[in-house]
Design an enzyme around this catalytic site. Structure first.
Site, PDB file in Angstrom:
ATOM      1  N   ASP A 473      40.002  15.462  15.566  1.00 21.27           N
ATOM      2  CA  ASP A 473      39.162  15.961  14.483  1.00 21.27           C
ATOM      3  C   ASP A 473      39.121  14.972  13.319  1.00 21.27           C
ATOM      4  OD1 ASP A 473      37.588  17.825  13.155  1.00 21.27           O
ATOM      5  OD2 ASP A 473      38.920  19.498  13.622  1.00 21.27           O
ATOM      6  N   ASP A 543      30.687  23.531  14.226  1.00 21.28           N
ATOM      7  CA  ASP A 543      31.542  24.680  13.934  1.00 21.28           C
ATOM      8  C   ASP A 543      30.721  25.959  13.936  1.00 21.28           C
ATOM      9  OD1 ASP A 543      33.950  23.428  13.765  1.00 21.28           O
ATOM     10  OD2 ASP A 543      33.983  23.240  11.587  1.00 21.28           O
TER      11      ASP A 543
HETATM   12  C1  GLA Z   1      37.515  21.672  12.110  1.00 14.87           C
HETATM   13  C2  GLA Z   1      37.039  21.871  13.533  1.00 14.87           C
HETATM   14  C3  GLA Z   1      37.407  23.251  14.006  1.00 14.87           C
HETATM   15  C4  GLA Z   1      38.907  23.408  13.916  1.00 14.87           C
HETATM   16  C5  GLA Z   1      39.378  23.143  12.494  1.00 14.87           C
HETATM   17  C6  GLA Z   1      40.884  23.131  12.420  1.00 14.87           C
HETATM   18  O1  GLA Z   1      36.803  22.451  11.228  1.00 14.87           O
HETATM   19  O2  GLA Z   1      35.668  21.642  13.638  1.00 14.87           O
HETATM   20  O3  GLA Z   1      36.969  23.457  15.319  1.00 14.87           O
HETATM   21  O4  GLA Z   1      39.527  22.536  14.820  1.00 14.87           O
HETATM   22  O5  GLA Z   1      38.905  21.912  12.015  1.00 14.87           O
HETATM   23  O6  GLA Z   1      41.352  22.898  11.160  1.00 14.87           O
END
Ligand code: GLA
Length: 721
Positions: A473, A543
């Site tokens: 990420d 997301d």
């Molecule tokens: C980001 C990712 C999510 C999750 C969060 C965790 O927003 O896109 O899918 O993994 O971080 O903190």
């Protein structure tokens, strides 16, 4: 041979299966552009110089040649071409003017590799043209590269500069690709957005002046994707001229388009100049990231198909497993509230549903109980995992499933052991207050000490654990961009050097954990680009898992990128959705890419559990089409209430056709055509059991829209023997 040189005309012809690119060395000195488009008769194709008053010319050639009006292969700041410039180099005299002229060329099989950066891999049919140019005043030499991917109709472009001047020069702007087109009758397609709303489709007519999309965020970003296209006015899915462009890079970029006084269009793709300068010492060279372009006379669908085949064959890493795992991800269901006991409940429920892998998301390491602490401290939280990661992973695997884990290597929370020990390891500008975003700072990936720390930490945390998947990420963008590890005159290199560091770490992961796959993520799809695709089997698309919004994000993602990289989860975080029909709609929308689940499966009702199990089983019947088949869009959710598309195999023996409505409406009838269907054959729809004539499918199967909300239909046609 995809690259030919005609000596007596000093012309180069680059040919792909369905396109042709022609250039010429004018007066033995100036590389000018003649043509890019469908294959055509090239005889009599010559340079045109539509001279305009006020355009500078050299005395020796008069107004027959002015860099300001004709089409060039590449241009230079201050050289009499007043259009957008791809190159600015400040020389020892203090000015930034250059004018490179042709010296020699070379045609060779394969390609030149680009040290430290991702690039498209060559195959047997790949050929490259290298033009060497020189500029006597700056003392620099330049190579323009044209690498031809014949079967995929893609030509890639990259540029190398070598300083032979005896003193330092500074590269102030560098673009990898410049293309001059003789017309401006195009619409420009670009993908803009925001977190949770990536890659919105935008199509607008070109106007006189400069139009651009760019990122200054240190990541390719949610806000603008590096992909753009120019298409003829009436171009549709299957008709019209389309030029597509993209950049094999994940950091700051600039896509620039200018319509000029001759009504021609210049397109440029590259690093730009806002967050990039490079001090090039004498004797050193710099090679740009790679940009790619494709042309199709078969509309947007033709362009997408070229890019899809190109990305699969020349960009993506080899598939790590025999089949792509369906994952159960813990984020939306648990956020930071995870521990061994709870995770093992997830593992069991995943195994029961036939899901292949548990992905333990954020919250497993350091003091990571919320997003205010822990980033940078890459060791398992001892309270949550009393027997350590290895023992936990073994317990997960005892259920017969794979184990994946979340990491965010490039970031640090001020509340972390790492930050307390090394505050100087962050991106920052001397004397300026650094700003937070999601309570975090960006690590200085240009600093070799940071890379060493990360490699050591991850090796210590993960060696021997048997991790099958990393979700990598990146959850903030860069501000106050500077590196304490670089000299003042090199601060403008920070953002680019950061990316070199990130790619170095990606390569280290691939080498150190060769059996694991990487899913890239940046707050969803904030680095949905060809640079990341070089190292990531799939990318978390957004997301935003709400199907009605997802539909749009997925539609536009398919313009430039194949569906096999698109990670699509059925989301039902708190098991609020108890209606199997609604869950079916969510699953159906997720069937546009690699399937996964984001829900509290252990707490779900038996009805939902068995629905999930059925869905995973069904997906197995379709996954070869979704991950490896051809993909065609029919209806765009940006134009209407509907998204319709299909997958098919290379023999057109199977079609997976999908129709999705964004909301209920007063019903109308629509025809969804599958033009590749064999008109002499019969096809059985395995969903309804009905049999159809291939000719009927080719003409269009009728779908009646519905008042129901949500509403979707799918058909899986299999050719009868
Ligand atoms: C980001 C990712 C999510 C999750 C969060 C965790 O927003 O896109 O899918 O993994 O971080 O903190």
């Amino acid at each position: 041979m995809s690259v030919k040189y005609i000596e007596d005309e000093k012309k180069f012809i680059l040919e792909t299966e369905n396109s042709c690119y022609v250039m010429q060395i004018l007066y033995g000195r100036f590389p000018v552009h003649l043509y890019y488009g469908a294959k055509t008769d090239l005889s009599g194709m010559n340079y045109v110089n539509p001279y305009k008053s006020f355009s500078p010319y050299f005395e020796s050639y008069g107004t027959e040649y002015s860099p300001d009006v004709g089409m060039s292969e590449y241009s230079y700041f201050g050289c009499g071409d007043f259009r957008i410039t791809p190159l600015r180099i400040q020389n020892k005299n203090g000015d930034s003017v250059t004018h490179f002229t042709y010296r020699s060329h070379r045609i060779f099989d394969g390609r030149r590799e680009i040290d430290g950066l991702p690039f498209a891999s060559a195959d047997k049919s790949t050929q490259t043209l290298e033009l060497t140019l020189e500029d006597s005043v700056s003392g620099c030499e330049m190579q323009l590269y044209y690498t031809v991917f014949e079967k995929e109709n893609v030509i890639s472009r990259y540029v190398r500069i070598e300083n032979k001047s005896g003193s330092d020069v500074k590269i102030e702007k560098l673009m990898s690709l410049m293309l001059d087109l003789p017309s401006c009758e195009y619409d420009m397609i670009s993908l803009y957005g925001a977190h949770n709303a990536e890659r919105s489709f935008q199509r607008v007519p070109l106007f006189h002046g400069v139009q651009s999309v760019m990122s200054r965020r240190g990541a390719s970003s949610h806000q603008y994707n590096p992909f753009i296209a120019l298409c003829s006015k009436g171009a549709a899915e299957r008709s019209g001229d389309v030029y597509g462009f993209n950049f094999v890079y994940s950091g700051d970029f600039l896509d620039e388009v200018e319509v000029d006084q001759t009504c021609g269009t210049r397109v440029q793709i590259g690093l730009g100049s806002e967050n990039f300068t490079w001090l090039l010492e004498s004797g050193q060279s710099f090679i740009s990231p790679e940009a790619v372009m494709t042309y199709s006379s078969c509309g947007l669908g033709g362009m997408s198909s070229n890019f899809h085949r190109f990305v699969r064959k020349h960009i993506l890493p080899p598939e790590p497993f025999e089949r792509r795992p369906v994952v159960l991800n813990t984020w939306e269901a648990c956020y930071f509230n995870i521990d061994e006991k709870e995770m093992l409940r997830f593992a069991k429920s995943a195994a029961d549903a036939g899901i292949d892998m548990l992905v333990m998301d954020d919250g497993w390491f350091g003091a990571r109980n919320n997003d205010r602490a822990g980033l940078g401290d890459w060791y398992a939280n001892a309270e949550k995992f009393k027997n350590g990661l290895k023992s936990f992973a073994d317990n997960v695997k005892a259920y017969g499933i794979k184990f994946g884990i979340w990491i965010e290597p490039e970031m640090v929370n001020p509340d972390s052991d790492l930050y307390r020990a090394h505050p100087d390891w962050c991106i920052q500008c001397r004397g300026r207050e650094s700003m937070l975003s999601r309570n975090q700072l960006v690590l200085d990936m240009s600093n070799p000490k940071v890379l060493k720390y990360l490699k050591d930490s991850f090796a210590k945390a993960f060696d021997g654990v048997g991790i099958d998947y990393f979700k990598w990420d990146m959850n903030r963008h860069m501000s106050q961009v500077g590196s304490p590890a670089l000299a003042p005159e090199r601060q403008g290199e920070t953002s680019y050097r950061y990316m070199l560091g990130v790619y170095d770490l990606y390569r280290w992961f691939a080498e150190h954990f060769p059996d694991a796959m990487i899913e890239n993520c940046s707050g969803g799809g904030g680095r949905y680009d060809l640079g990341m695709m070089k190292y990531s089997t799939q990318i978390w698309t957004s997301d935003n898992t709400w199907p009605k919004k997802r539909m749009k994000i997925q539609y536009s993602s398919t313009l430039a990128y194949p569906t096999c990289v698109m990670s699509c989860h059925v989301s039902n975080p708190k098991n609020i959705c108890e209606n199997p029909d609604e869950l079916r709609y969510r699953w159906h929308v997720a069937l546009n890419g690699a399937l996964g689940y984001e829900m509290h499966l252990p707490n779900a009702s038996d009805a939902i559990k068995s629905t999930v199990k059925e869905q995973v089983e069904k997906y197995r019947e379709y996954e070869h089409l979704i991950l490896k088949g051809e993909f065609h869009r029919i209806l765009s959710p940006f134009d209407s209430n509907y998204y319709a598309y299909y997958f098919t195999d290379s023999d057109y023996a199977e079609f997976l056709l999908s129709f999705e409505q964004s909301y209920g409406e007063s019903p109308v009838r629509l025809a969804l055509a599958l033009p590749e269907a064999d008109i002499g054959a019969m096809y059985r729809d395995t969903v309804s059991g009905q049999v159809f004539e291939g000719s009927a499918l080719a003409k269009g199967i009728t779908v009646k829209t519905s008042e129901r909300d949500p509403y979707s239909v799918m058909w899986h046609f299999v050719k009868e023997k």
